[in-house]
Scaffold this motif. Structure first.
Motif, PDB file in Angstrom:
ATOM      1  N   UNK A  72       0.836  -1.204   0.000  1.00  8.38           N
ATOM      2  CA  UNK A  72       0.000   0.000   0.000  1.00  8.38           C
ATOM      3  C   UNK A  72       0.869   1.252   0.000  1.00  8.38           C
ATOM      4  N   UNK A  73       1.989   1.203   0.719  1.00  7.70           N
ATOM      5  CA  UNK A  73       2.937   2.329   0.700  1.00  7.70           C
ATOM      6  C   UNK A  73       3.524   2.502  -0.697  1.00  7.70           C
ATOM      7  N   UNK A  74       3.917   1.388  -1.323  1.00  9.59           N
ATOM      8  CA  UNK A  74       4.475   1.462  -2.673  1.00  9.59           C
ATOM      9  C   UNK A  74       3.465   2.066  -3.638  1.00  9.59           C
ATOM     10  N   UNK A  75       2.220   1.595  -3.595  1.00  8.44           N
ATOM     11  CA  UNK A  75       1.210   2.040  -4.554  1.00  8.44           C
ATOM     12  C   UNK A  75       0.808   3.496  -4.352  1.00  8.44           C
ATOM     13  N   UNK A  76       1.124   4.091  -3.201  1.00  7.32           N
ATOM     14  CA  UNK A  76       0.848   5.506  -2.983  1.00  7.32           C
ATOM     15  C   UNK A  76       2.101   6.365  -3.097  1.00  7.32           C
ATOM     16  N   UNK A  77       3.228   5.739  -3.478  1.00  5.09           N
ATOM     17  CA  UNK A  77       4.502   6.447  -3.564  1.00  5.09           C
ATOM     18  C   UNK A  77       4.715   6.983  -4.970  1.00  5.09           C
ATOM     19  N   UNK A 119       4.700   4.107  -7.934  1.00  4.54           N
ATOM     20  CA  UNK A 119       3.556   3.227  -7.684  1.00  4.54           C
ATOM     21  C   UNK A 119       3.487   2.037  -8.635  1.00  4.54           C
ATOM     22  N   UNK A 120       4.185   2.099  -9.768  1.00  3.99           N
ATOM     23  CA  UNK A 120       4.093   1.025 -10.762  1.00  3.99           C
ATOM     24  C   UNK A 120       5.067  -0.120 -10.524  1.00  3.99           C
ATOM     25  N   UNK A 121       5.860  -0.055  -9.486  1.00  7.22           N
ATOM     26  CA  UNK A 121       6.816  -1.134  -9.224  1.00  7.22           C
ATOM     27  C   UNK A 121       6.091  -2.474  -9.116  1.00  7.22           C
ATOM     28  N   UNK A 122       6.459  -3.476  -9.928  1.00  5.48           N
ATOM     29  CA  UNK A 122       5.780  -4.782  -9.825  1.00  5.48           C
ATOM     30  C   UNK A 122       6.181  -5.512  -8.545  1.00  5.48           C
ATOM     31  N   UNK A 123       5.190  -6.152  -7.922  1.00  6.68           N
ATOM     32  CA  UNK A 123       5.407  -6.827  -6.645  1.00  6.68           C
ATOM     33  C   UNK A 123       4.783  -8.231  -6.700  1.00  6.68           C
ATOM     34  N   UNK A 124       5.551  -9.226  -6.281  1.00 11.82           N
ATOM     35  CA  UNK A 124       5.051 -10.594  -6.151  1.00 11.82           C
ATOM     36  C   UNK A 124       5.116 -10.972  -4.673  1.00 11.82           C
ATOM     37  N   UNK A 181      -2.686  -4.741  -4.386  1.00 10.03           N
ATOM     38  CA  UNK A 181      -1.850  -4.274  -5.494  1.00 10.03           C
ATOM     39  C   UNK A 181      -0.787  -5.245  -5.932  1.00 10.03           C
ATOM     40  N   UNK A 182      -0.815  -6.475  -5.402  1.00  4.82           N
ATOM     41  CA  UNK A 182       0.163  -7.465  -5.822  1.00  4.82           C
ATOM     42  C   UNK A 182      -0.047  -7.895  -7.270  1.00  4.82           C
ATOM     43  N   UNK A 183       1.050  -8.119  -7.981  1.00  5.11           N
ATOM     44  CA  UNK A 183       0.979  -8.568  -9.373  1.00  5.11           C
ATOM     45  C   UNK A 183       0.897 -10.082  -9.478  1.00  5.11           C
TER      46      UNK A 183
END
Length: 232
Positions: free
Chosen positions: A69-74, A77-82, A100-102
């Motif tokens: 959630x921090x990443x997606x509001x930073x 925000x487009x950094x892919x996360x698994x 927001x996990x990929x």
């Protein structure tokens, strides 16, 4: 681009888990970066320094969903996360993906499946031909083996440092990259060094590649953050 140009981050506090997973990724040709806490990830330019993040759910100072959630509001925000976690209930998977996990992988992970999922997510975000040393962002073509960038089929004359800078920015298009991250990853310098070198090289690169928005891409300065290569 080759796998060796890509950095996979792992946010995990269990050393046995991290040693094994990072070994698998390195055997697949990726560079790796370990973060052992959410605070370390935030401090360590994590969202800028890696191309994809593997994320554990249970961390010493946060939870996986809180981190994403921090990443997606930073700014990135487009950094892919698994997610890579032992939590295997359907409710957890849904929560992780909705946060927001990929992708979502349950421990214990299988080596070849995990590497394949990493490659699949990288392809989905536009990093094509991962094993072939070349990727396209029309009208630009970036060849990491020949270390050349062409524009509508014509090679652009760049210095070695300009190529490294361009490849780093093109690979992270749409994401803000700070001067500190560029110093660390392109110049291999301590991020605390004060220099205008980055700004000078960015200005030259913008002119040489016409990254002013006219041809579909703009290399924009982001006040108090750094730079972002954005599609117009």
């Amino acid at each position: 681009m080759s796998n060796s140009d890509l950095v996979i981050g792992f946010l995990e506090d269990d050393p046995d888990q991290s040693d094994l997973i990072l070994l698998w990724l390195e055997q697949a040709g990726y560079k790796t970066r370990l973060f052992q806490s959410a605070a370390e990830f935030r401090r360590g330019l994590g969202s800028e320094a890696v191309d994809l993040l593997l994320l554990d759910w249970m961390l010493p100072d946060s939870s996986g969903p809180e981190v994403i959630e921090w990443i997606r509001s930073s700014a990135n925000a487009e950094l892919p996360v698994i997610f890579l976690t032992a939590r295997n209930s359907e409710a957890d998977m849904v929560r992780g993906l909705n946060a927001g996990g990929d992708d979502y992988v349950v421990k214990p992970a299988k080596q070849h499946e995990l590497v394949a999922r990493v490659a699949a997510v990288l392809r989905r975000i536009g990093i094509e031909n991962v094993d072939r040393g070349q990727f396209e962002l029309p009208p630009y073509s970036i060849d990491t083996r020949r270390r050349r960038i062409s524009w509508d089929g014509q090679d652009v004359e760049l210095t070695p440092r300009e190529f490294e800078l361009a490849a780093f920015l093109f690979r992270r298009h749409g994401r803000i990259v700070s001067r500190d991250s560029l110093l660390e990853n392109v110049w291999n310098m301590n991020a605390s060094v004060s220099t205008r070198t980055v700004d000078t090289h960015v200005s030259r690169l913008r002119k040489k590649l016409d990254l002013n928005g006219e041809y579909g891409w703009r290399l924009a300065a982001v006040y108090q953050h750094g730079y972002r290569l954005e599609q117009t």
